[in-house]
Design a protein around this motif. Structure first.
Motif, mmCIF file in Angstrom:
data_model
loop_
_atom_site.group_PDB
_atom_site.id
_atom_site.type_symbol
_atom_site.label_atom_id
_atom_site.label_comp_id
_atom_site.label_asym_id
_atom_site.label_seq_id
_atom_site.Cartn_x
_atom_site.Cartn_y
_atom_site.Cartn_z
ATOM 1 N N THR A 1 0.845 -1.195 0.000
ATOM 2 C CA THR A 1 0.000 0.000 0.000
ATOM 3 C C THR A 1 0.880 1.244 0.000
ATOM 4 O O THR A 1 2.094 1.168 0.204
ATOM 5 C CB THR A 1 -0.920 0.047 1.237
ATOM 6 O OG1 THR A 1 -0.104 0.077 2.419
ATOM 7 C CG2 THR A 1 -1.841 -1.155 1.289
ATOM 8 N N GLY A 2 0.264 2.400 -0.201
ATOM 9 C CA GLY A 2 0.994 3.656 -0.114
ATOM 10 C C GLY A 2 1.863 3.909 -1.325
ATOM 11 O O GLY A 2 1.530 3.542 -2.450
ATOM 12 N N SER A 3 3.017 4.535 -1.092
ATOM 13 C CA SER A 3 3.882 4.967 -2.185
ATOM 14 C C SER A 3 5.335 4.648 -1.888
ATOM 15 O O SER A 3 5.727 4.391 -0.744
ATOM 16 C CB SER A 3 3.735 6.477 -2.408
ATOM 17 O OG SER A 3 2.398 6.838 -2.707
ATOM 18 N N THR A 4 6.144 4.692 -2.943
ATOM 19 C CA THR A 4 7.590 4.527 -2.868
ATOM 20 C C THR A 4 8.231 5.733 -3.539
ATOM 21 O O THR A 4 7.847 6.100 -4.653
ATOM 22 C CB THR A 4 8.038 3.238 -3.571
ATOM 23 O OG1 THR A 4 7.451 2.112 -2.912
ATOM 24 C CG2 THR A 4 9.554 3.091 -3.558
ATOM 25 N N GLY A 5 9.188 6.361 -2.869
ATOM 26 C CA GLY A 5 9.814 7.561 -3.402
ATOM 27 C C GLY A 5 11.178 7.275 -4.010
ATOM 28 O O GLY A 5 11.960 6.487 -3.476
ATOM 29 N N ILE A 6 11.472 7.924 -5.143
ATOM 30 C CA ILE A 6 12.771 7.805 -5.811
ATOM 31 C C ILE A 6 13.246 9.210 -6.160
ATOM 32 O O ILE A 6 12.461 10.035 -6.628
ATOM 33 C CB ILE A 6 12.675 6.977 -7.108
ATOM 34 C CG1 ILE A 6 12.020 5.619 -6.847
ATOM 35 C CG2 ILE A 6 14.051 6.780 -7.741
ATOM 36 C CD1 ILE A 6 11.611 4.887 -8.119
ATOM 37 N N PHE A 7 14.535 9.470 -5.953
ATOM 38 C CA PHE A 7 15.100 10.755 -6.362
ATOM 39 C C PHE A 7 16.364 10.495 -7.162
ATOM 40 O O PHE A 7 17.281 9.809 -6.699
ATOM 41 C CB PHE A 7 15.422 11.642 -5.160
ATOM 42 C CG PHE A 7 15.681 13.076 -5.548
ATOM 43 C CD1 PHE A 7 14.667 14.017 -5.487
ATOM 44 C CD2 PHE A 7 16.931 13.472 -6.004
ATOM 45 C CE1 PHE A 7 14.892 15.332 -5.868
ATOM 46 C CE2 PHE A 7 17.166 14.778 -6.388
ATOM 47 C CZ PHE A 7 16.143 15.716 -6.328
ATOM 48 N N PHE A 8 16.411 11.042 -8.390
ATOM 49 C CA PHE A 8 17.566 10.895 -9.266
ATOM 50 C C PHE A 8 18.420 12.152 -9.166
ATOM 51 O O PHE A 8 18.011 13.242 -9.582
ATOM 52 C CB PHE A 8 17.119 10.659 -10.703
ATOM 53 C CG PHE A 8 16.410 9.353 -10.918
ATOM 54 C CD1 PHE A 8 17.127 8.172 -10.982
ATOM 55 C CD2 PHE A 8 15.024 9.300 -11.034
ATOM 56 C CE1 PHE A 8 16.485 6.958 -11.167
ATOM 57 C CE2 PHE A 8 14.371 8.092 -11.229
ATOM 58 C CZ PHE A 8 15.104 6.909 -11.294
#
Length: 410
Positions: A146-153
């Motif tokens: 559930t929810g979200s996964t964050g990615i930063f490039f």
């Protein structure tokens, strides 16, 4: 400044690989199959009576292997682009090549109900790749369904928020993709929001709050000079800052930010990485050459533990005995009393060769009651019983270098 861009997903060269006949598919004792949609279940998954723990390794060529810790079978899951680092949410494996992020579903996870747990086993899947430039920092929540996964490039300055529920069903769906100036930043999910770092002079200097559609929340955010390192604990999401940590919690569905400053008068360098046992409130990180920082997110306190040697990594077990584990620069795993800083036990220098060469980066992962450590140069994975005088309970030899390691099933 945040700018929206259109979602961009690139398939892996190996496309989608489903391993229907995984050798470890019957590990443990299956209970009745759960109904889809409840308690972390996914269609096609078996509910298990115990955590289906596995060690996932990635070798220098990108070959992904999964070692079942219950029956000791090994399955080769497929290939990803050669990666420099890997992380996990307890189910999905995120492999960072510096030119995109490959994602693998290990098919193993735990649904945490606080007072009890549900354990699931399904076929592993090579999900694909999220496009991006430069090193990728991944931030996850305590849920892999559930929810979200964050990615930063860092190279492109793009913050990406993935739909974790969709990912758990085999799809890579971007909730948003926002542009900032390139910097070593983070996109940290919490509830239906995310914290996105904002740079000043090429360095993360503050945190903004955006909703899951990428819309900034007016007036919401906080300063966070030289923001580095993030982790989600039982209490909330943590981001490390030069003067302490920002703790983000949900109160009546809204994000509240609270600063946890370092103790007054401290001269120890700030923690820039955090690690701890899943589902616990306390995490640890190296304090430069002055020891180990412990951050108790429930008590909102920092504790500095002095250590008699240079530390490469540290992780908090946060068990009844308050164990803290550390990987020394000499390749030994140290077991430390988290209340006094006393050294309780240590191993032999298991990964000294790996630390002295560029064969790969040893990673120490704490579970209860075991810890796991990869030796890229030694071509081995070690299971350590830290409560029993740091005894090596099992050693698994690997056919190629286990350059990267994560543990799934929790």
């Amino acid at each position: 400044m945040l700018h929206r861009t259109s979602p961009l997903l690139a398939p892996l060269a190996v496309a989608v690989l489903m391993l229907a006949g995984c050798a470890s598919a019957d590990a443990g004792t299956p209970a009745a199959s759960p109904a889809s949609g409840g308690h972390g279940a996914v269609d096609g998954a078996k509910e298990m009576s115990e955590p289906p723990l596995a060690v996932v390794t990635i070798d220098p060529g990108g070959v992904v292997r999964q070692l079942d810790l219950l029956d000791e079978t090994v399955a080769e899951l497929g290939d990803v682009p050669a990666a420099s680092r890997a992380s996990t949410d307890g189910r999905h494996v995120f492999a960072d090549s510096g030119d995109g992020l490959a994602i693998v579903d290990s098919g193993r996870w735990t649904w945490d109900h606080v007072d009890h747990f549900h354990y699931y086993l399904a076929a592993p899947v090579m999900l694909g790749q999220v496009a991006g430039r430069g090193p990728a920092t991944v931030a996850t929540t305590s849920s892999s369904t559930t929810g979200s996964t964050g990615i930063f490039f860092a190279g492109s300055g793009e913050a990406v928020l993935l739909d974790t529920a969709a990912m758990s069903k085999g799809e890579l769906v971007e909730r948003f993709r926002l542009e900032t100036a390139p910097h070593d930043g983070m996109a940290v999910p919490i509830g239906s929001y995310a914290l996105v770092t904002q740079p000043q002079g090429g360095v993360a200097a503050s945190v903004s709050i955006v909703d899951e559609d990428g819309m900034p929340q007016p007036g919401a955010g906080a300063d966070c000079t030289d923001a580095r390192g993030t982790v989600t604990t039982r209490v909330g999401a943590v981001i490390g800052c030069a003067d302490g940590a920002l703790l983000a919690t949900l109160v009546d569905g809204e994000v509240e930010l609270e600063r946890i400053p370092y103790p007054e008068g401290t001269t120890a360098p700030p923690a820039t990485a955090f690690a701890g046992r899943d589902g616990r409130p306390t995490v640890a990180g190296p304090a430069g050459d002055q020891g180990i920082w412990l951050l108790d997110t429930r008590a909102r306190t920092w504790t500095l533990l002095a250590v008699d040697r240079p530390i490469v990594q540290a992780t908090a077990v946060d068990d009844e005995a308050q164990h803290v584990l550390a990987l020394g620069a000499d390749g030994r795993v140290l077991v430390i009393d988290g209340t006094t800083g006393a050294l309780l036990a240590q191993t032999e220098p298991l990964v000294a060769e790996s630390l002295a060469t560029d064969a790969g980066s040893p990673t120490l992962v704490a579970d209860q009651p075991r810890a796991y450590l990869n030796g890229p140069a030694e071509r081995a994975v070690y299971e350590i019983d830290f409560a029993d005088a740091a005894r090596i309970s099992r050693t698994f030899e690997t056919p190629t270098s286990p350059a990267l390691l994560v543990v799934t099933g929790r």
